[in-house]
Design a protein around this motif. Structure first.
Motif, PDB file in Angstrom:
ATOM      1  N   GLU A  41      49.361  39.830  41.392  1.00 44.55           N
ATOM      2  CA  GLU A  41      50.364  40.264  40.476  1.00 44.55           C
ATOM      3  C   GLU A  41      49.913  40.119  39.743  1.00 44.55           C
ATOM      4  OE1 GLU A  41      54.441  38.454  41.185  1.00 44.55           O
ATOM      5  OE2 GLU A  41      55.006  40.135  43.028  1.00 44.55           O
ATOM      6  N   ARG A  42      49.215  38.778  38.928  1.00 40.62           N
ATOM      7  CA  ARG A  42      49.199  38.825  37.523  1.00 40.62           C
ATOM      8  C   ARG A  42      48.236  38.864  37.551  1.00 40.62           C
ATOM      9  NH1 ARG A  42      49.081  35.113  33.469  1.00 40.62           N
ATOM     10  NH2 ARG A  42      46.856  33.852  32.866  1.00 40.62           N
ATOM     11  N   TYR A  43      46.732  38.901  38.535  1.00 40.54           N
ATOM     12  CA  TYR A  43      45.431  39.672  38.771  1.00 40.54           C
ATOM     13  C   TYR A  43      44.429  41.008  38.843  1.00 40.54           C
ATOM     14  CZ  TYR A  43      44.431  34.293  37.717  1.00 40.54           C
ATOM     15  OH  TYR A  43      44.460  32.917  37.302  1.00 40.54           O
ATOM     16  N   SER A  44      45.880  41.707  39.332  1.00 43.49           N
ATOM     17  CA  SER A  44      46.314  43.130  39.467  1.00 43.49           C
ATOM     18  C   SER A  44      46.920  43.676  38.047  1.00 43.49           C
ATOM     19  CB  SER A  44      47.056  43.776  40.430  1.00 43.49           C
ATOM     20  OG  SER A  44      46.409  43.226  41.325  1.00 43.49           O
ATOM     21  N   HIS A  45      45.830  43.280  36.723  1.00 41.80           N
ATOM     22  CA  HIS A  45      47.098  44.210  35.493  1.00 41.80           C
ATOM     23  C   HIS A  45      45.421  44.776  34.745  1.00 41.80           C
ATOM     24  CE1 HIS A  45      48.465  44.365  31.448  1.00 41.80           C
ATOM     25  NE2 HIS A  45      49.765  44.353  32.005  1.00 41.80           N
ATOM     26  N   PRO A  46      45.872  45.325  34.645  1.00 41.90           N
ATOM     27  CA  PRO A  46      44.444  45.940  33.469  1.00 41.90           C
ATOM     28  C   PRO A  46      44.386  45.593  32.598  1.00 41.90           C
ATOM     29  CG  PRO A  46      46.133  47.479  33.554  1.00 41.90           C
ATOM     30  CD  PRO A  46      47.065  46.165  34.294  1.00 41.90           C
ATOM     31  N   ALA A  47      44.403  44.569  31.890  1.00 41.43           N
ATOM     32  CA  ALA A  47      44.032  43.636  31.152  1.00 41.43           C
ATOM     33  C   ALA A  47      42.739  43.285  31.525  1.00 41.43           C
ATOM     34  CB  ALA A  47      45.418  43.212  30.134  1.00 41.43           C
ATOM     35  N   PHE A  48      42.487  42.449  32.354  1.00 37.42           N
ATOM     36  CA  PHE A  48      42.097  41.413  32.332  1.00 37.42           C
ATOM     37  C   PHE A  48      40.306  42.658  33.053  1.00 37.42           C
ATOM     38  CE2 PHE A  48      45.585  38.868  33.721  1.00 37.42           C
ATOM     39  CZ  PHE A  48      45.177  38.066  33.295  1.00 37.42           C
ATOM     40  N   ASP A  49      39.452  42.217  32.560  1.00 39.20           N
ATOM     41  CA  ASP A  49      38.100  42.043  32.179  1.00 39.20           C
ATOM     42  C   ASP A  49      37.120  41.192  33.570  1.00 39.20           C
ATOM     43  OD1 ASP A  49      35.635  42.871  32.597  1.00 39.20           O
ATOM     44  OD2 ASP A  49      35.575  42.960  29.950  1.00 39.20           O
ATOM     45  N   PHE A  50      36.695  41.302  34.845  1.00 39.53           N
ATOM     46  CA  PHE A  50      36.441  40.596  35.553  1.00 39.53           C
ATOM     47  C   PHE A  50      34.937  40.782  35.529  1.00 39.53           C
ATOM     48  CE2 PHE A  50      40.413  40.632  37.497  1.00 39.53           C
ATOM     49  CZ  PHE A  50      41.302  39.617  36.667  1.00 39.53           C
ATOM     50  N   GLY A  51      34.291  41.203  34.474  1.00 38.64           N
ATOM     51  CA  GLY A  51      33.388  41.564  34.211  1.00 38.64           C
ATOM     52  C   GLY A  51      32.032  42.755  35.017  1.00 38.64           C
ATOM     53  N   PRO A  52      30.910  42.621  35.284  1.00 36.30           N
ATOM     54  CA  PRO A  52      30.456  43.410  36.314  1.00 36.30           C
ATOM     55  C   PRO A  52      30.085  43.141  37.729  1.00 36.30           C
ATOM     56  CG  PRO A  52      28.881  42.803  34.398  1.00 36.30           C
ATOM     57  CD  PRO A  52      29.921  42.736  34.733  1.00 36.30           C
ATOM     58  N   ASN A  53      30.312  44.340  38.493  1.00 34.01           N
ATOM     59  CA  ASN A  53      31.218  43.714  40.016  1.00 34.01           C
ATOM     60  C   ASN A  53      32.204  42.605  40.130  1.00 34.01           C
ATOM     61  OD1 ASN A  53      28.609  45.318  41.203  1.00 34.01           O
ATOM     62  ND2 ASN A  53      27.188  43.655  40.637  1.00 34.01           N
ATOM     63  N   ASN A  54      33.289  42.558  39.189  1.00 36.22           N
ATOM     64  CA  ASN A  54      34.452  41.526  39.323  1.00 36.22           C
ATOM     65  C   ASN A  54      34.125  40.449  39.413  1.00 36.22           C
ATOM     66  OD1 ASN A  54      35.965  44.132  38.467  1.00 36.22           O
ATOM     67  ND2 ASN A  54      35.807  44.921  40.582  1.00 36.22           N
TER      68      ASN A  54
END
Length: 514
Positions: free
Chosen positions: A358-371
């Protein structure tokens, strides 16, 4: 400061590569001004000597070419003295044939210390050690290349794992609630099983205690009957024996006393009962003599005063406390407790997984190239190398505390995001700092490394904190290629020098010159 260090390291690497390329070009195309001591091949075009003049590289003035390397600084930029120490800002070029070329501050030229591995910075007294230096450098580069290879393999594994996890989110959202409810039922069943096992154990202990008590009572009753029978027999013997004189009676009494002392102490009914109880309950302490009781006839063995110990050898508090019997690890109760803990752990993991999705599905998070930085989700890194413990939990918060017990905890910041090409992680808006009238912040520079480790955490400015994080995710194929290319260039230079040495030896020339 942390950004400046990174930039400086990059500049040094670029400069080394440029000098190496210049050395190769110079070796292949025979630089025309090899006679100019300390000349950097990249600047050779400025030393053509056209018209017998030399123009300072900064264009500040023109001087006679004969004034180059005359040990007097004419140009403001020091360019007229590449091979002497006359100019404070001069740079001496070490050719270092067979190894890496380098630039040396002019102040180290002709100072009696061999700084260039080829010894060219001193007019005499230096031995060429470039091949030895090159061997050390090549070995270091091989190790570095192998480390990059291992790190890149780990990086690929972490990216694959993170991508698989994220790809599973849609399907997990539809099933995880059902799994959590099922796991809650499993926890309840395990709790009920533990209660049942505990109830059975309590019943077993109750029956055992009652049986032990019954046997103790029977033993006490039997002992009482035996005592009465013995008294009756003694009374009958006394009635059947004729009266004796006072002297005989006294002698008989004395003999009876001696016999009493010689007879070992017999168990009382209470002691017998306790011993039987201990056999039934498997508790050795059940047979112990209760407080205040002791064997008759041993008054002198009891010390009612305080126990004395040699100085400095007093027992620690609780050293003589009564030891409780250990629970059987293989008992049904212990097995039920382990099962309950396992089911509870599974439930906690499922609930944590749901929160993370639920937390990391938020679009505000940027996980970098290829996540790839999704591999850091829910993870914390610590640096405990000093009196301060720094902890950074990516995508959450960062803290500083004193010691290993999180005393005087201070929040350094909340997750802000990545910057500088995903090589710098920012935590800001931490606890307010009155000294600078601003919130605290933490900056973490990500560097390539086979192992993940937070290190060199510091406070270079008041309430502004820096740290480094070694991680395979910071390694790149480009850097790996640069290391391998650097190694190949050094190996090529070594082969060229060895070939020249072999040719000079065949021609009878002095090998030391090379």
């Amino acid at each position: 400061v942390i950004v400046l260090r990174h930039v400086m390291r990059k500049m040094v690497e670029i400069t080394k590569r440029q000098l190496l390329v210049a050395a190769v070009v110079c070796a292949l195309f025979a630089c025309g001004h090899a006679a100019i001591r300390g000349l950097n091949p990249q600047l050779a075009a400025h030393y053509s000597g056209t018209g017998g003049k030399f123009t300072c590289i900064d264009q500040s003035k023109a001087i006679d070419f004969s004034q180059v390397n005359d040990n007097y600084c004419d140009c403001y930029d020091g360019s007229d003295e590449p091979g002497t120490s006359a100019c404070h800002n001069g740079r001496f070029y070490c050719a270092n044939r067979g190894h890496e070329p380098s630039l040396l501050s002019a102040s180290f030229v002709d100072d009696g210390v061999c700084d260039c591995c080829d010894g060219s910075d001193e007019l005499s007294g230096c031995t060429n050690k470039c091949l030895e230096k090159s061997a050390e450098a090549r070995q270091a580069l091989r190790s570095k290349a192998e480390q990059y290879q291992r790190s890149l393999a780990k990086k690929a594994e972490q990216i694959q794992s993170a991508q698989s996890w994220k790809a599973s989110w849609p399907s997990r959202v539809g099933t995880i609630d059902t799994e959590i409810e099922a796991q809650k039922a499993a926890v309840q069943a395990a709790e009920a099983e533990k209660e049942r096992a505990q109830a059975e154990e309590n019943e077993r202990l109750r029956i055992a205690n009652e049986e032990a008590q019954r046997q103790a009572e029977e033993a006490q009753k039997q002992a009482e009957e035996e005592r009465k029978l013995q008294e009756q027999q003694q009374q009958q013997q006394a009635d059947a024996t004729p009266s004796a004189t006072a002297g005989d009676a006294q002698q008989a009494g004395s003999e009876q006393a001696q016999d009493t002392q010689a007879v070992p102490h017999e168990e009382t009914p209470e002691e017998l009962g306790r011993r039987i109880a201990s056999q039934w309950t498997h508790d050795p302490e059940a047979a112990a003599v209760p407080a205040g009781e002791h064997e008759p006839g041993h008054e002198d063995d009891i010390d009612h005063g305080e126990e004395e110990f040699p100085e400095g050898e007093e027992p620690e508090h609780g050293a003589y406390d009564e030891q409780q019997p250990e629970e059987d690890p293989n008992s049904p109760v212990a097995e039920a407790q382990r099962k309950l803990q396992e089911e509870q752990q599974k439930l906690q993991e499922l609930e944590k997984e749901k929160r993370n999705i639920e937390r990391y599905s938020h679009p505000a998070f940027d996980f970098g190239p290829n996540n790839m930085f999704l591999a850091f989700a829910g993870r914390c890194f610590q640096d405990m190398s000093t009196r301060w413990t720094y902890e950074a939990c990516f995508f959450e918060t960062a803290t500083q505390s004193e010691g290993h017990y999180k005393a005087n905890l201070v929040r350094l910041g909340n997750w802000r995001g990545f910057t500088d090409g995903y090589s710098l992680a920012i935590f800001d808006n931490g606890d307010f700092c009155g000294a600078i009238n601003q919130p605290r912040q933490l900056r973490i520079r990500l560097v390539c490394g086979a192992e993940e480790r937070l290190y060199d955490a510091s406070e270079p400015h008041t309430c502004v904190y820096d740290a480094y994080l070694s991680t395979p995710l910071a390694c790149t194929e480009e850097e790996h290629t640069q290391v391998k290319t650097h190694l190949e260039q050094l190996e090529q230079l070594e082969r060229e020098v060895l070939a020249e040495i072999a040719g000079a030896s065949t021609a009878g020339a002095k090998k030391d010159e090379l």
